[in-house]
Scaffold this active site. Structure first.
Site, PDB file in Angstrom:
ATOM      1  N   HIS A 122      -2.843 -10.438  -7.273  1.00  0.00           N
ATOM      2  CA  HIS A 122      -1.631  -9.818  -6.699  1.00  0.00           C
ATOM      3  C   HIS A 122      -1.181 -10.709  -5.543  1.00  0.00           C
ATOM      4  CE1 HIS A 122       0.582  -6.855  -4.222  1.00  0.00           C
ATOM      5  NE2 HIS A 122       0.652  -6.091  -5.288  1.00  0.00           N
ATOM      6  N   ASP A 199     -10.438  -7.306  -3.600  1.00  0.00           N
ATOM      7  CA  ASP A 199      -9.197  -6.543  -3.477  1.00  0.00           C
ATOM      8  C   ASP A 199      -9.380  -5.300  -4.342  1.00  0.00           C
ATOM      9  OD1 ASP A 199      -6.759  -5.412  -3.976  1.00  0.00           O
ATOM     10  OD2 ASP A 199      -5.725  -7.281  -4.456  1.00  0.00           O
ATOM     11  N   GLN A 202      -6.746  -1.482  -6.897  1.00  0.00           N
ATOM     12  CA  GLN A 202      -6.706  -0.774  -8.192  1.00  0.00           C
ATOM     13  C   GLN A 202      -8.092  -0.279  -8.603  1.00  0.00           C
ATOM     14  OE1 GLN A 202      -3.961   0.000  -9.711  1.00  0.00           O
ATOM     15  NE2 GLN A 202      -2.566  -1.274  -8.520  1.00  0.00           N
ATOM     16  N   LYS A 225      -2.941   4.805  -3.337  1.00  0.00           N
ATOM     17  CA  LYS A 225      -3.279   4.681  -4.767  1.00  0.00           C
ATOM     18  C   LYS A 225      -4.459   5.590  -5.112  1.00  0.00           C
ATOM     19  CE  LYS A 225      -1.734  -0.123  -4.923  1.00  0.00           C
ATOM     20  NZ  LYS A 225      -0.493  -0.251  -5.672  1.00  0.00           N
ATOM     21  N   CYS A 363       4.267  -8.020  -8.640  1.00  0.00           N
ATOM     22  CA  CYS A 363       3.763  -8.816  -7.505  1.00  0.00           C
ATOM     23  C   CYS A 363       2.719  -9.819  -7.987  1.00  0.00           C
ATOM     24  CB  CYS A 363       3.170  -7.936  -6.412  1.00  0.00           C
ATOM     25  SG  CYS A 363       4.362  -6.877  -5.647  1.00  0.00           S
TER      26      CYS A 363
HETATM   27  N1  PMP Z   1      -3.720  -5.732  -4.630  1.00  0.00           N
HETATM   28  C1  PMP Z   1      -3.487  -5.101  -5.778  1.00  0.00           C
HETATM   29  C2  PMP Z   1      -4.324  -5.435  -6.983  1.00  0.00           C
HETATM   30  C3  PMP Z   1      -2.496  -4.121  -5.849  1.00  0.00           C
HETATM   31  O1  PMP Z   1      -2.265  -3.484  -7.004  1.00  0.00           O
HETATM   32  C4  PMP Z   1      -1.725  -3.822  -4.692  1.00  0.00           C
HETATM   33  C5  PMP Z   1      -0.622  -2.795  -4.738  1.00  0.00           C
HETATM   34  N2  PMP Z   1       0.228  -2.936  -5.836  1.00  0.00           N
HETATM   35  C6  PMP Z   1      -2.023  -4.504  -3.519  1.00  0.00           C
HETATM   36  C7  PMP Z   1      -3.031  -5.450  -3.524  1.00  0.00           C
HETATM   37  C8  PMP Z   1      -1.285  -4.242  -2.253  1.00  0.00           C
HETATM   38  O2  PMP Z   1      -1.442  -2.911  -1.849  1.00  0.00           O
HETATM   39  P1  PMP Z   1      -0.544  -2.310  -0.690  1.00  0.00           P
HETATM   40  O3  PMP Z   1       0.880  -2.631  -1.060  1.00  0.00           O
HETATM   41  O4  PMP Z   1      -0.824  -0.847  -0.722  1.00  0.00           O
HETATM   42  O5  PMP Z   1      -0.943  -2.972   0.576  1.00  0.00           O
END
Ligand code: PMP
Length: 405
Positions: A122, A199, A202, A225, A363
Protein backbone atom coordinates in the site's frame (compact mmCIF):
# COMPACT_ATOMS: atom_id res chain seq x y z
CA UNK A 1 -20.64 -23.11 15.81
CA UNK A 2 -21.56 -20.69 13.08
CA UNK A 3 -21.75 -16.95 13.25
CA UNK A 4 -25.21 -15.59 14.01
CA UNK A 5 -25.11 -13.08 11.20
CA UNK A 6 -28.69 -11.85 11.63
CA UNK A 7 -27.94 -10.99 15.25
CA UNK A 8 -24.68 -9.30 14.26
CA UNK A 9 -26.37 -7.27 11.53
CA UNK A 10 -28.92 -6.03 14.05
CA UNK A 11 -26.12 -4.36 15.94
CA UNK A 12 -25.00 -2.25 12.97
CA UNK A 13 -27.55 0.53 12.54
CA UNK A 14 -26.16 1.69 9.20
CA UNK A 15 -26.99 -1.65 7.58
CA UNK A 16 -30.69 -0.74 7.83
CA UNK A 17 -30.14 2.19 5.48
CA UNK A 18 -31.17 2.47 1.90
CA UNK A 19 -28.90 4.10 -0.66
CA UNK A 20 -30.13 5.17 -4.08
CA UNK A 21 -33.50 3.75 -3.12
CA UNK A 22 -32.04 0.27 -2.56
CA UNK A 23 -31.15 -1.64 0.60
CA UNK A 24 -27.47 -1.07 1.35
CA UNK A 25 -25.16 -3.94 0.44
CA UNK A 26 -21.91 -2.82 2.01
CA UNK A 27 -18.92 -4.58 0.45
CA UNK A 28 -16.21 -1.99 1.04
CA UNK A 29 -14.95 -3.36 4.32
CA UNK A 30 -11.28 -3.31 3.37
CA UNK A 31 -11.62 0.48 3.08
CA UNK A 32 -13.40 0.80 6.39
CA UNK A 33 -15.75 -1.33 8.45
CA UNK A 34 -19.10 -0.22 9.83
CA UNK A 35 -19.53 0.41 13.55
CA UNK A 36 -21.63 -1.65 15.94
CA UNK A 37 -23.97 0.08 18.37
CA UNK A 38 -21.58 -0.83 21.21
CA UNK A 39 -18.91 1.43 19.69
CA UNK A 40 -21.36 4.25 18.98
CA UNK A 41 -22.63 3.97 22.56
CA UNK A 42 -19.11 4.07 23.98
CA UNK A 43 -18.40 7.30 22.10
CA UNK A 44 -21.67 8.90 23.16
CA UNK A 45 -21.15 7.76 26.75
CA UNK A 46 -17.65 9.18 26.83
CA UNK A 47 -18.77 12.58 25.57
CA UNK A 48 -21.93 12.75 27.64
CA UNK A 49 -20.56 11.34 30.91
CA UNK A 50 -16.83 11.58 31.07
CA UNK A 51 -15.31 14.09 28.63
CA UNK A 52 -12.12 15.47 30.12
CA UNK A 53 -8.43 15.65 29.34
CA UNK A 54 -6.30 12.70 30.42
CA UNK A 55 -3.21 12.58 32.65
CA UNK A 56 -3.63 16.25 33.55
CA UNK A 57 -6.57 17.35 35.64
CA UNK A 58 -6.75 17.15 39.39
CA UNK A 59 -10.44 16.37 39.21
CA UNK A 60 -12.90 13.51 39.11
CA UNK A 61 -13.71 13.47 35.39
CA UNK A 62 -10.09 13.69 34.34
CA UNK A 63 -9.29 10.80 36.61
CA UNK A 64 -12.16 8.75 35.18
CA UNK A 65 -11.20 9.59 31.57
CA UNK A 66 -7.58 8.61 32.31
CA UNK A 67 -8.69 5.29 33.80
CA UNK A 68 -10.83 4.46 30.75
CA UNK A 69 -8.09 5.59 28.41
CA UNK A 70 -5.39 3.48 30.06
CA UNK A 71 -7.74 0.51 30.43
CA UNK A 72 -8.19 0.71 26.65
CA UNK A 73 -4.44 0.34 26.21
CA UNK A 74 -4.59 -2.88 28.21
CA UNK A 75 -7.51 -4.13 26.10
CA UNK A 76 -5.53 -3.56 22.90
CA UNK A 77 -2.37 -5.07 24.41
CA UNK A 78 -4.27 -8.23 25.36
CA UNK A 79 -5.95 -8.43 21.93
CA UNK A 80 -2.63 -8.50 20.08
CA UNK A 81 -0.78 -10.33 22.87
CA UNK A 82 1.69 -7.52 23.52
CA UNK A 83 4.20 -8.31 26.25
CA UNK A 84 3.45 -5.01 28.01
CA UNK A 85 0.74 -2.40 27.55
CA UNK A 86 3.42 0.34 27.28
CA UNK A 87 4.25 -1.18 23.91
CA UNK A 88 0.92 0.08 22.57
CA UNK A 89 1.36 3.56 21.10
CA UNK A 90 -1.73 5.47 19.99
CA UNK A 91 -1.54 6.91 16.51
CA UNK A 92 -4.08 8.36 14.11
CA UNK A 93 -3.91 5.18 12.03
CA UNK A 94 -1.66 2.76 10.19
CA UNK A 95 -0.17 5.55 8.09
CA UNK A 96 0.98 7.52 11.10
CA UNK A 97 2.32 4.41 12.81
CA UNK A 98 4.46 3.54 9.81
CA UNK A 99 5.67 7.14 9.55
CA UNK A 100 6.58 7.11 13.24
CA UNK A 101 8.76 4.06 12.68
CA UNK A 102 10.27 5.44 9.47
CA UNK A 103 11.15 8.65 11.26
CA UNK A 104 13.32 6.65 13.61
CA UNK A 105 14.70 4.26 11.02
CA UNK A 106 15.63 7.03 8.58
CA UNK A 107 17.85 8.59 11.26
CA UNK A 108 19.80 5.35 11.55
CA UNK A 109 19.97 4.24 7.93
CA UNK A 110 23.08 4.98 5.93
CA UNK A 111 24.24 4.54 2.36
CA UNK A 112 24.84 0.84 1.75
CA UNK A 113 21.93 -0.26 3.96
CA UNK A 114 18.98 -1.93 2.30
CA UNK A 115 15.29 -1.73 3.07
CA UNK A 116 12.99 -4.47 1.78
CA UNK A 117 9.36 -3.90 0.85
CA UNK A 118 7.08 -5.93 -1.43
CA UNK A 119 5.44 -5.35 -4.78
CA UNK A 120 2.03 -5.53 -3.11
CA UNK A 121 2.68 -2.60 -0.78
CA UNK A 122 0.00 0.00 0.00
CA UNK A 123 1.27 3.54 -0.61
CA UNK A 124 1.31 4.07 3.16
CA UNK A 125 4.09 1.53 3.46
CA UNK A 126 5.77 2.00 0.09
CA UNK A 127 6.04 5.78 -0.06
CA UNK A 128 7.14 6.04 3.56
CA UNK A 129 10.08 3.67 3.04
CA UNK A 130 10.91 5.01 -0.37
CA UNK A 131 11.20 8.50 1.12
CA UNK A 132 13.12 7.25 4.16
CA UNK A 133 15.62 5.66 1.78
CA UNK A 134 15.88 8.84 -0.25
CA UNK A 135 16.59 10.85 2.87
CA UNK A 136 19.19 8.46 4.21
CA UNK A 137 20.89 7.18 1.05
CA UNK A 138 19.80 3.59 1.76
CA UNK A 139 18.61 1.36 -1.10
CA UNK A 140 15.00 0.26 -1.42
CA UNK A 141 14.62 -3.33 -2.65
CA UNK A 142 11.23 -4.56 -3.79
CA UNK A 143 10.35 -8.23 -3.33
CA UNK A 144 8.44 -9.43 -6.41
CA UNK A 145 5.11 -11.22 -6.40
CA UNK A 146 3.88 -14.04 -8.59
CA UNK A 147 1.10 -13.32 -11.09
CA UNK A 148 -1.33 -14.91 -8.63
CA UNK A 149 -0.62 -12.13 -6.16
CA UNK A 150 1.38 -14.39 -3.85
CA UNK A 151 4.67 -13.09 -2.58
CA UNK A 152 7.68 -14.69 -4.23
CA UNK A 153 9.10 -16.16 -1.06
CA UNK A 154 12.25 -17.48 -2.76
CA UNK A 155 13.00 -13.98 -4.05
CA UNK A 156 12.44 -12.63 -0.54
CA UNK A 157 15.09 -14.98 0.83
CA UNK A 158 17.46 -14.11 -2.01
CA UNK A 159 17.07 -10.38 -1.47
CA UNK A 160 17.71 -10.67 2.25
CA UNK A 161 21.34 -10.10 3.12
CA UNK A 162 23.59 -8.73 5.83
CA UNK A 163 22.93 -5.31 4.30
CA UNK A 164 19.21 -5.59 5.05
CA UNK A 165 18.57 -3.11 7.83
CA UNK A 166 14.81 -3.05 7.68
CA UNK A 167 11.93 -5.07 6.27
CA UNK A 168 8.40 -3.71 5.88
CA UNK A 169 5.59 -5.83 4.51
CA UNK A 170 1.84 -6.13 4.67
CA UNK A 171 0.23 -8.84 6.73
CA UNK A 172 -2.49 -8.91 4.09
CA UNK A 173 -2.69 -7.13 0.73
CA UNK A 174 -5.56 -4.65 0.66
CA UNK A 175 -5.81 -4.79 -3.13
CA UNK A 176 -5.68 -8.57 -3.58
CA UNK A 177 -6.48 -10.11 -0.22
CA UNK A 178 -3.29 -12.21 -0.19
CA UNK A 179 -2.21 -13.28 3.29
CA UNK A 180 1.57 -13.28 3.58
CA UNK A 181 3.51 -15.89 5.58
CA UNK A 182 4.74 -13.13 7.88
CA UNK A 183 5.95 -15.37 10.67
CA UNK A 184 8.31 -17.30 8.42
CA UNK A 185 9.49 -14.15 6.61
CA UNK A 186 10.01 -12.29 9.87
CA UNK A 187 12.13 -15.10 11.27
CA UNK A 188 14.35 -15.02 8.18
CA UNK A 189 14.74 -11.24 8.35
CA UNK A 190 15.49 -11.31 12.08
CA UNK A 191 18.15 -13.94 11.46
CA UNK A 192 19.91 -11.36 9.28
CA UNK A 193 19.64 -8.78 12.05
CA UNK A 194 17.02 -6.62 10.34
CA UNK A 195 14.16 -4.85 12.09
CA UNK A 196 10.73 -5.87 10.82
CA UNK A 197 7.53 -3.87 10.53
CA UNK A 198 4.25 -5.49 9.62
CA UNK A 199 1.58 -3.29 8.07
CA UNK A 200 -1.38 -4.84 9.82
CA UNK A 201 -4.09 -2.57 8.41
CA UNK A 202 -5.84 -5.51 6.74
CA UNK A 203 -4.63 -8.18 9.13
CA UNK A 204 -6.32 -7.24 12.38
CA UNK A 205 -9.99 -7.63 11.49
CA UNK A 206 -9.92 -11.24 10.37
CA UNK A 207 -8.46 -13.25 13.19
CA UNK A 208 -6.53 -13.08 16.42
CA UNK A 209 -3.19 -11.30 16.19
CA UNK A 210 -0.27 -12.40 18.29
CA UNK A 211 2.61 -10.00 17.82
CA UNK A 212 4.94 -12.08 19.99
CA UNK A 213 4.24 -15.16 17.95
CA UNK A 214 4.84 -13.27 14.69
CA UNK A 215 8.17 -12.16 16.13
CA UNK A 216 8.21 -8.75 14.40
CA UNK A 217 9.47 -5.51 15.95
CA UNK A 218 6.54 -3.31 14.91
CA UNK A 219 2.92 -3.97 13.96
CA UNK A 220 0.76 -1.03 12.82
CA UNK A 221 -3.01 -0.94 12.34
CA UNK A 222 -6.03 1.36 12.17
CA UNK A 223 -9.09 1.25 14.42
CA UNK A 224 -11.52 2.06 11.63
CA UNK A 225 -10.88 -1.25 9.83
CA UNK A 226 -11.61 -3.08 13.07
CA UNK A 227 -15.14 -1.76 13.71
CA UNK A 228 -13.70 1.17 15.68
CA UNK A 229 -13.69 4.92 15.02
CA UNK A 230 -11.63 6.73 12.41
CA UNK A 231 -8.64 8.79 13.54
CA UNK A 232 -7.32 6.21 15.98
CA UNK A 233 -4.72 3.57 15.34
CA UNK A 234 -2.07 1.55 17.09
CA UNK A 235 1.61 1.15 16.64
CA UNK A 236 2.80 -1.81 18.62
CA UNK A 237 6.56 -2.01 19.06
CA UNK A 238 8.86 -4.21 21.12
CA UNK A 239 9.62 -2.44 24.38
CA UNK A 240 13.39 -2.62 24.11
CA UNK A 241 13.27 -1.17 20.59
CA UNK A 242 10.71 1.56 21.35
CA UNK A 243 12.40 2.58 24.59
CA UNK A 244 15.39 3.88 22.69
CA UNK A 245 13.46 5.02 19.62
CA UNK A 246 14.04 8.64 18.59
CA UNK A 247 11.17 10.86 19.68
CA UNK A 248 8.66 11.75 17.00
CA UNK A 249 6.31 14.65 17.71
CA UNK A 250 7.49 16.83 20.55
CA UNK A 251 5.36 18.91 22.93
CA UNK A 252 3.16 18.33 25.94
CA UNK A 253 2.71 14.88 27.53
CA UNK A 254 5.88 13.34 26.10
CA UNK A 255 8.47 15.18 28.18
CA UNK A 256 10.06 14.56 31.57
CA UNK A 257 11.60 18.01 32.21
CA UNK A 258 11.76 21.21 30.20
CA UNK A 259 13.91 24.32 30.48
CA UNK A 260 13.98 27.19 28.00
CA UNK A 261 17.04 25.67 26.39
CA UNK A 262 16.43 21.96 26.55
CA UNK A 263 14.08 19.09 27.35
CA UNK A 264 14.27 15.48 28.44
CA UNK A 265 11.84 12.80 27.36
CA UNK A 266 9.35 10.82 29.37
CA UNK A 267 8.91 7.06 29.52
CA UNK A 268 7.00 4.84 27.14
CA UNK A 269 4.32 5.09 25.95
CA UNK A 270 4.09 8.84 26.59
CA UNK A 271 7.39 9.73 24.97
CA UNK A 272 5.91 8.79 21.59
CA UNK A 273 2.50 10.39 22.22
CA UNK A 274 2.79 14.19 22.20
CA UNK A 275 -0.25 16.40 22.76
CA UNK A 276 -3.82 15.67 23.74
CA UNK A 277 -4.66 12.26 22.29
CA UNK A 278 -7.82 11.08 20.57
CA UNK A 279 -9.36 9.99 23.87
CA UNK A 280 -12.80 9.18 22.51
CA UNK A 281 -11.20 7.26 19.65
CA UNK A 282 -9.15 5.19 22.07
CA UNK A 283 -12.23 4.35 24.13
CA UNK A 284 -14.21 3.59 20.97
CA UNK A 285 -11.47 1.27 19.72
CA UNK A 286 -11.41 -0.63 23.00
CA UNK A 287 -15.20 -0.96 22.79
CA UNK A 288 -14.84 -2.37 19.26
CA UNK A 289 -12.29 -4.94 20.39
CA UNK A 290 -14.33 -5.94 23.43
CA UNK A 291 -17.35 -6.34 21.16
CA UNK A 292 -15.36 -8.39 18.67
CA UNK A 293 -14.03 -10.62 21.43
CA UNK A 294 -17.63 -11.63 22.08
CA UNK A 295 -17.52 -13.49 18.77
CA UNK A 296 -15.58 -16.62 18.02
CA UNK A 297 -12.53 -15.88 15.83
CA UNK A 298 -12.79 -19.26 14.08
CA UNK A 299 -16.44 -18.60 13.23
CA UNK A 300 -15.54 -15.20 11.82
CA UNK A 301 -12.86 -16.77 9.67
CA UNK A 302 -15.14 -19.57 8.46
CA UNK A 303 -17.93 -17.16 7.61
CA UNK A 304 -15.72 -14.80 5.61
CA UNK A 305 -14.11 -17.71 3.79
CA UNK A 306 -17.54 -19.10 2.86
CA UNK A 307 -18.52 -15.72 1.40
CA UNK A 308 -15.24 -15.55 -0.52
CA UNK A 309 -15.70 -19.08 -1.84
CA UNK A 310 -19.21 -18.39 -3.12
CA UNK A 311 -18.15 -15.04 -4.61
CA UNK A 312 -15.22 -16.73 -6.34
CA UNK A 313 -17.52 -19.41 -7.78
CA UNK A 314 -19.90 -16.79 -9.14
CA UNK A 315 -16.97 -14.75 -10.47
CA UNK A 316 -15.66 -17.78 -12.32
CA UNK A 317 -19.08 -18.26 -13.90
CA UNK A 318 -19.24 -14.63 -15.04
CA UNK A 319 -18.17 -14.19 -18.65
CA UNK A 320 -15.49 -11.60 -19.23
CA UNK A 321 -14.66 -11.29 -15.52
CA UNK A 322 -11.10 -11.88 -14.40
CA UNK A 323 -10.19 -12.24 -10.74
CA UNK A 324 -7.09 -10.25 -9.83
CA UNK A 325 -5.40 -12.02 -6.95
CA UNK A 326 -5.84 -15.78 -6.87
CA UNK A 327 -3.53 -16.72 -4.02
CA UNK A 328 -4.79 -19.80 -2.14
CA UNK A 329 -4.49 -17.96 1.16
CA UNK A 330 -6.73 -14.90 1.06
CA UNK A 331 -9.01 -12.88 3.30
CA UNK A 332 -12.50 -12.13 1.99
CA UNK A 333 -11.41 -9.82 -0.81
CA UNK A 334 -12.49 -10.28 -4.41
CA UNK A 335 -10.67 -7.94 -6.77
CA UNK A 336 -11.64 -8.18 -10.42
CA UNK A 337 -11.73 -6.58 -13.82
CA UNK A 338 -14.37 -7.03 -16.50
CA UNK A 339 -13.45 -7.02 -20.15
CA UNK A 340 -14.52 -3.83 -21.87
CA UNK A 341 -15.74 -2.04 -18.74
CA UNK A 342 -13.67 0.41 -16.72
CA UNK A 343 -13.66 -0.42 -12.99
CA UNK A 344 -15.02 3.06 -12.19
CA UNK A 345 -18.09 2.37 -14.36
CA UNK A 346 -18.65 -0.94 -12.59
CA UNK A 347 -18.55 0.87 -9.25
CA UNK A 348 -20.98 3.53 -10.47
CA UNK A 349 -23.58 1.07 -11.70
CA UNK A 350 -23.27 -1.14 -8.62
CA UNK A 351 -23.75 1.91 -6.43
CA UNK A 352 -27.01 2.73 -8.20
CA UNK A 353 -28.18 -0.72 -7.11
CA UNK A 354 -27.16 -0.14 -3.51
CA UNK A 355 -23.97 -2.19 -3.73
CA UNK A 356 -20.96 -0.39 -2.26
CA UNK A 357 -17.57 -1.58 -3.48
CA UNK A 358 -14.28 0.18 -4.09
CA UNK A 359 -12.76 0.78 -7.48
CA UNK A 360 -9.40 2.16 -8.58
CA UNK A 361 -5.79 1.49 -7.71
CA UNK A 362 -6.45 0.86 -3.99
CA UNK A 363 -3.48 3.07 -3.04
CA UNK A 364 -1.22 0.57 -4.81
CA UNK A 365 -0.37 2.17 -8.14
CA UNK A 366 2.88 0.24 -8.74
CA UNK A 367 1.05 -3.03 -7.98
CA UNK A 368 -1.64 -2.24 -10.56
CA UNK A 369 1.10 -1.50 -13.09
CA UNK A 370 2.85 -4.75 -12.21
CA UNK A 371 -0.39 -6.66 -12.81
CA UNK A 372 -1.11 -4.79 -16.03
CA UNK A 373 -4.49 -3.39 -14.99
CA UNK A 374 -5.61 0.25 -14.69
CA UNK A 375 -7.26 -0.61 -11.41
CA UNK A 376 -9.75 -3.15 -10.18
CA UNK A 377 -13.21 -3.36 -8.71
CA UNK A 378 -12.92 -4.75 -5.20
CA UNK A 379 -15.61 -6.35 -3.07
CA UNK A 380 -14.47 -7.00 0.49
CA UNK A 381 -16.48 -9.01 2.99
CA UNK A 382 -16.95 -8.71 6.71
CA UNK A 383 -18.75 -10.48 9.52
CA UNK A 384 -22.11 -8.86 8.78
CA UNK A 385 -22.22 -9.77 5.09
CA UNK A 386 -24.50 -12.54 3.93
CA UNK A 387 -24.78 -14.92 1.00
CA UNK A 388 -27.61 -12.64 -0.17
CA UNK A 389 -25.07 -9.81 -0.33
CA UNK A 390 -22.87 -11.97 -2.55
CA UNK A 391 -25.85 -12.77 -4.80
CA UNK A 392 -26.76 -9.06 -4.92
CA UNK A 393 -23.20 -8.24 -5.95
CA UNK A 394 -23.34 -10.57 -8.92
CA UNK A 395 -26.85 -9.54 -9.91
CA UNK A 396 -25.55 -5.97 -10.01
CA UNK A 397 -22.45 -7.02 -11.96
CA UNK A 398 -24.63 -8.81 -14.52
CA UNK A 399 -26.73 -5.68 -14.87
CA UNK A 400 -23.60 -3.58 -15.35
CA UNK A 401 -22.47 -5.97 -18.07
CA UNK A 402 -25.83 -5.79 -19.82
CA UNK A 403 -25.75 -2.01 -19.73
CA UNK A 404 -22.13 -1.46 -20.67
CA UNK A 405 -20.49 -4.38 -22.36
N1 PMP B 1 -1.88 -0.39 4.65
C1 PMP B 1 -2.87 -1.11 4.13
C2 PMP B 1 -2.59 -2.52 3.67
C3 PMP B 1 -4.15 -0.58 4.04
O1 PMP B 1 -5.15 -1.30 3.52
C4 PMP B 1 -4.39 0.75 4.49
C5 PMP B 1 -5.75 1.38 4.38
N2 PMP B 1 -6.35 1.20 3.13
C6 PMP B 1 -3.32 1.45 5.04
C7 PMP B 1 -2.08 0.85 5.11
C8 PMP B 1 -3.47 2.84 5.55
O2 PMP B 1 -4.40 2.88 6.60
P1 PMP B 1 -4.94 4.27 7.14
O3 PMP B 1 -5.42 5.03 5.93
O4 PMP B 1 -6.06 3.91 8.05
O5 PMP B 1 -3.82 4.96 7.81
Amino acid sequence: MTLNVAQIRDQFPILKRQVNGQPLVYLDNAATTQKPQAVIDALVDYYTQCNSNVHRGAHYLSDEATKRYEAARKTVAAYINAGRSEEVIWTSGTTEGINLVANGVAQRLKAGDEVLVTEMEHHADLVTWQQACKRSGATLKVVPIHDSGELNVDAFHQLLSDKTAFVAMPHVSNALGTINPIKELTAAAKAKGALVLIDGAQGVAHGAIDVQDIGCDFYAFSGHKLFGPTGIGVLWGRYDVLAEWPVWLVGGEMIATVSYQDATWGELPNRLEAGTPNIAGVIGLAAAITWLQGLNAKDIWAHEQALLKRATELAEQTQGLRIIGTAPNKIGVLSFVIEGIHPADIGFILDKQGVAIRTGDHCAQPLMKRLGVPGTARASFSIYNTMDDVEALFKAINKAQMMLA
